[in-house]
Write an enzyme that holds these catalytic residues in place. Sequence first.
Site, mmCIF file in Angstrom:
data_model
loop_
_atom_site.group_PDB
_atom_site.id
_atom_site.type_symbol
_atom_site.label_atom_id
_atom_site.label_comp_id
_atom_site.label_asym_id
_atom_site.label_seq_id
_atom_site.Cartn_x
_atom_site.Cartn_y
_atom_site.Cartn_z
ATOM 1 C CD GLU A 83 106.625 27.444 7.917
ATOM 2 O OE1 GLU A 83 107.812 27.803 7.799
ATOM 3 O OE2 GLU A 83 106.107 26.543 7.234
ATOM 4 C CD GLU A 90 108.138 30.936 4.193
ATOM 5 O OE1 GLU A 90 107.309 31.853 4.039
ATOM 6 O OE2 GLU A 90 108.242 30.303 5.252
ATOM 7 C CB ALA A 92 114.509 28.767 7.599
ATOM 8 N N GLY A 138 109.578 30.749 8.565
ATOM 9 C CA GLY A 138 109.707 29.748 9.626
ATOM 10 C C GLY A 138 109.432 30.336 10.991
HETATM 11 N N1 T1G Z 1 118.297 34.143 7.236
HETATM 12 C C1 T1G Z 1 119.566 34.598 7.301
HETATM 13 N N2 T1G Z 1 119.915 35.899 7.328
HETATM 14 C C2 T1G Z 1 118.911 36.796 7.265
HETATM 15 C C3 T1G Z 1 117.558 36.407 7.179
HETATM 16 C C4 T1G Z 1 117.267 35.008 7.171
HETATM 17 N N3 T1G Z 1 116.024 34.547 7.139
HETATM 18 N N4 T1G Z 1 116.808 37.544 7.133
HETATM 19 C C5 T1G Z 1 117.657 38.578 7.186
HETATM 20 N N5 T1G Z 1 118.913 38.138 7.259
HETATM 21 C C6 T1G Z 1 120.125 38.971 7.355
HETATM 22 C C7 T1G Z 1 120.280 39.871 6.166
HETATM 23 O O1 T1G Z 1 120.949 39.180 5.127
HETATM 24 C C8 T1G Z 1 121.112 40.994 6.744
HETATM 25 O O2 T1G Z 1 122.451 40.514 6.844
HETATM 26 C C9 T1G Z 1 120.583 41.114 8.165
HETATM 27 O O3 T1G Z 1 119.958 39.853 8.464
HETATM 28 C C10 T1G Z 1 119.569 42.206 8.337
HETATM 29 O O4 T1G Z 1 118.581 41.970 7.335
HETATM 30 C C11 T1G Z 1 111.193 26.719 6.391
HETATM 31 C C12 T1G Z 1 112.073 28.014 4.240
HETATM 32 C C13 T1G Z 1 113.514 40.304 8.716
HETATM 33 C C14 T1G Z 1 112.231 42.075 7.481
HETATM 34 O O5 T1G Z 1 112.230 35.587 3.936
HETATM 35 O O6 T1G Z 1 112.618 40.061 5.175
HETATM 36 O O7 T1G Z 1 111.718 30.487 6.695
HETATM 37 O O8 T1G Z 1 123.532 42.230 5.349
HETATM 38 O O9 T1G Z 1 118.990 44.119 6.099
HETATM 39 O O10 T1G Z 1 115.786 45.655 6.713
HETATM 40 O O11 T1G Z 1 109.272 27.833 5.800
HETATM 41 O O12 T1G Z 1 115.611 40.745 6.765
HETATM 42 O O13 T1G Z 1 123.489 42.535 7.851
HETATM 43 O O14 T1G Z 1 124.892 40.706 6.826
HETATM 44 O O15 T1G Z 1 116.915 42.729 5.651
HETATM 45 O O16 T1G Z 1 115.634 45.198 9.219
HETATM 46 C C15 T1G Z 1 111.740 33.302 5.347
HETATM 47 C C16 T1G Z 1 113.813 37.542 5.204
HETATM 48 C C17 T1G Z 1 113.014 32.525 5.197
HETATM 49 C C18 T1G Z 1 112.565 36.944 5.835
HETATM 50 C C19 T1G Z 1 114.471 42.555 8.471
HETATM 51 N N6 T1G Z 1 111.999 34.587 5.920
HETATM 52 N N7 T1G Z 1 114.276 38.695 5.922
HETATM 53 O O17 T1G Z 1 114.709 43.590 7.544
HETATM 54 O O18 T1G Z 1 117.199 43.954 7.850
HETATM 55 S S1 T1G Z 1 112.769 30.964 4.407
HETATM 56 C C20 T1G Z 1 112.256 35.653 5.141
HETATM 57 C C21 T1G Z 1 113.637 39.911 5.802
HETATM 58 C C22 T1G Z 1 111.853 30.091 5.573
HETATM 59 C C23 T1G Z 1 110.610 28.079 6.184
HETATM 60 C C24 T1G Z 1 111.210 28.855 5.092
HETATM 61 C C25 T1G Z 1 114.284 41.064 6.497
HETATM 62 C C26 T1G Z 1 113.604 41.475 7.799
HETATM 63 P P1 T1G Z 1 123.667 41.566 6.712
HETATM 64 P P2 T1G Z 1 117.905 43.235 6.613
HETATM 65 P P3 T1G Z 1 115.805 44.711 7.857
#
Ligand code: T1G
Length: 676
Positions: A108, A128, A66, A105
Site C-alpha cells: 500500500e 491481510e 503494518a 501496508g
Molecule cells: N509485523 C510485525 N512483525 C512481523 C511482521 C509484521 N507485519 N511480519 C513478520 N514479522 C516478524 C515475525 O513475527 C518474526 O518475528 C520475524 O518478523 C520474521 O518473520 C494496514 C493491516 C515478511 C514473508 O501479513 O508474511 O499491513 O519470530 O519468520 O519467513 O493494510 O514475515 O523473529 O520474533 O515470517 O522471512 C500485512 C506478514 C500486515 C506479512 C517474511 N503483512 N509477514 O517471512 O520471516 S497487516 C503481512 C510475513 C497490514 C495494512 C494491513 C513474513 C515475511 P520473530 P518470519 P520470513
Amino acid sequence: MSDMPQSVTSARDGEVYVVIVNNPPVNALSWHVRQGLSDKFAEALADDSVKAIVLRCDGATFIAGADITEFGKAPQGPDFNAVLNSIEQATKPVVAAIHGTALGGGLETALVCHYRVAVPSAKLGVPEVKLGLLPGAGGTQRLPRIVGVEMAAEMVSGGEPLSAKKAAEVGLVDRLAGEDSLAADAIAFAREAIAMGPRPTRDRPVTGDVAVIEKLKSANARKWKGFDAPYANLACVEAATRLPFDEGLKFERTEFTKLMSGSQSAAQRYMFFAERQAAKIDGLPKDVQLRGISKVGVIGAGTMGGGITMNFLQKGIPVTIIEMVQENLDRGVGVIRKNYEASAAKGRFKPEQVEAMMGLLTPSLSLEDLADCDLIIEAVYENMDVKKELFGKLDAIAKPGAILASNTSYLDVNEIASATKRPADVLGMHFFSPANVMKLLEVVRGDATAPDVLATAMAIGKKIGKVAVVAGVCHGFIGNRMLSQRQIPANALLMEGALPDQIDQVHLDFGMPMGPFQMSDLAGLDIGWHRDPSRIETLRDAFCAAGRFGQKNGKGFYDYDERRNRTVSAEANAIIEDFRSKSNLAKREVTTQEIIERTIYPMVNEGAKILEEGKAQRASDIDVVWIYGYGWPVYRGGPMFWAGLEGLGKIVASLDAQGIEVSPLLRAKAEKGESF
Ligand code: T1G
C-alpha cells in the site's frame, strides 16, 4: 521525539532524494517508521533542489506490512493513512524501489508512490485476508486503479503475492531493475520521472469487469466457508467500481474496522505469531549446533513412508527407502512416482524435476544401506515390539551421530529409545497423513533426546515445509490425545440418541473439515478389530461384523459411492439403533449445544492437562497442532484460543456437570477469569 528509533534516514543523489527505511527484521511500518517517513518526505518536498524522490528499504525486504504487534494497542505515531496520503499528494514524482516482499501496508505504501521499480525476485501482495483483515490503507481502492478489478479482486481475496515479473505485466511495477542494482536503477528511473511528473494513483480510473467478484465468490464458497474477510475484501473492491475515491476509502475504513474488532482477525493474527512461536524451543542452549542432514533413510514404503520420503526428495535431499519385500518396495516407489507425475500434470513440477527427484531415491531391501544416513525415519507397523526390534538393529547399523526417528503416532518414544545404546539420538517425528501434504509435524522429544537432536529435527521439519511442534511423550502426544477425548463422547452420544450425521454436521458447521464419524470412516473402522464377527461387544464390532469397514470398502457410518461421496446410511443407523436398544439405553433428543459441550469442551480440558504435564511448550503450540494437523478453522484460532472466547468458566461448569475430571490448570484459570 528523542526516544524514537531512527528507522528512516535519507541520502541525496543530485536532484534525487532517497528515503531509506531500516526497521529489522521486515521493515514493518511501526509508528517510528511512519513518523520517519512523514518527516523525510516533508523535508524532501520543502527542498527546491529536490526534483524526485525514491523510497527504498535496507535489509531483507521492502516494507512487509503494518506492524502487527501494534494492533489492539493504543495508537502511537502518525496515522497510517495520513502518511500514505501525504506521499501520494507529493508535488514531486515518488518512486518505490522494491525488493524482497512488499506486502500489505508495504505494498500500500508502494501504491501511493507514483511509480514502482522492482527486482525480479521481489514479490508484491496483500495478504491481510490471511490475518482476517483487508488492506486498510487504501489498497482495495488503489489496486483496481492500477491492475484492474479482476486482478485486484483476486489479490485481496486470496492474499497470494505476485512475482515482480507478473506485477510488471499487469502494470503494478513500471520497471524491473537489476537484481543487484536496485538503488541505482531506481534513481535513474526517478530522473526520468522528473519529466513525467507525479502520477497520484487516486486520480487513475478503475478498470475491469466487476462481474468477476461474484465469480470469485462462487468459485471459493467452500474454501471461504465461515470466513468474513474474503467477502469484506471483495465488497471494498466492488465499492471502488462505483464510489468516488474518498468515499471508497471511507467504505474500506468501515469494513476494516469491523474486521479488526472481530474475533476472526484476533484468531488469525494470534495464529500468525503462534506458528512462528512453535518453532522456538524453550530453554534451548544458545550454542546448540544443528547436525548436518544431507542424506535421509526411510524405513517402510507404505502410505506414510512414501509420503515422508516425498517431502525430502522435493527439497533435493537424497533418500534411501527400505522395504523387506521387493514387491512392496516396487509398489512404494511406483506410488511416489505416480504422485509426482500427477502433480506435474497439474503444473506443480516439470517432467525433468520429477526425474531429478526420483533420481535422488535409492530403493533397497537392506537396512545396511542406511549406514551413511544422517537421519533415519521409521514408518513401519504400529507395534512396539516391531519398533524396538528395528531400532535395536538400526543402533548397530547407523553411523555415530545419526538421528533415529520414529513416525509412531502414539507409542512411547522413551521405550523405543531404550532399544538402542544411543537414546540421546532418538526422538519421534510424527507426520500426518498424507505426509507429503499435511503441514503438521509433531517432534516428540524423549526424556534422553539431546537438545541438538531436537533442534535439528525441528529445523529439518521447517526445511521440508512442515510446521513443526515439540510434543512430550504421552499416549497420542498432543493432537491424537485430544482427538480421543472427542471421539469417546461422540460414540457415547450415539448411544443416547444422536446419529453420526447430526454429530458430524455440528462439527462441519463449527468449521472442521470433517466430523468424528467421517474421520472414523476415513481411518477405517476395522483398525484393531478382533476379526470375529460373532463377537459383538462394541458398536464398532457390530459395524465390522456387518462388513462396514469405512470408506475403504464403501460403507461405514455412511455409504460411499465410487467417488467417495457420502450419504446417510439407513443400515448403519439401524445398527446403531439396534445396538442401543440391546444396551437398554433410551433414545433422547440431543441438541447442538450439547454436542459442542460434550465433544469439544473435553478436548480443551485434555489440552490443559497436556500443558500441565509439560507435554506441550505452550497453549499456542496446541492450537498450531489443531490448525495444521486437523483443519481446525483458523478463524477460531485453535481449541485453546477458542476456549478463551467461549469462556473458561462456562467450560468448567459444563465439564463439572458432565462429571468429567477438570484439569486443575483449567479450573484455576477459569476462577481467575483468564484465558490460555
Ligand atoms: N509485523 C510485525 N512483525 C512481523 C511482521 C509484521 N507485519 N511480519 C513478520 N514479522 C516478524 C515475525 O513475527 C518474526 O518475528 C520475524 O518478523 C520474521 O518473520 C494496514 C493491516 C515478511 C514473508 O501479513 O508474511 O499491513 O519470530 O519468520 O519467513 O493494510 O514475515 O523473529 O520474533 O515470517 O522471512 C500485512 C506478514 C500486515 C506479512 C517474511 N503483512 N509477514 O517471512 O520471516 S497487516 C503481512 C510475513 C497490514 C495494512 C494491513 C513474513 C515475511 P520473530 P518470519 P520470513
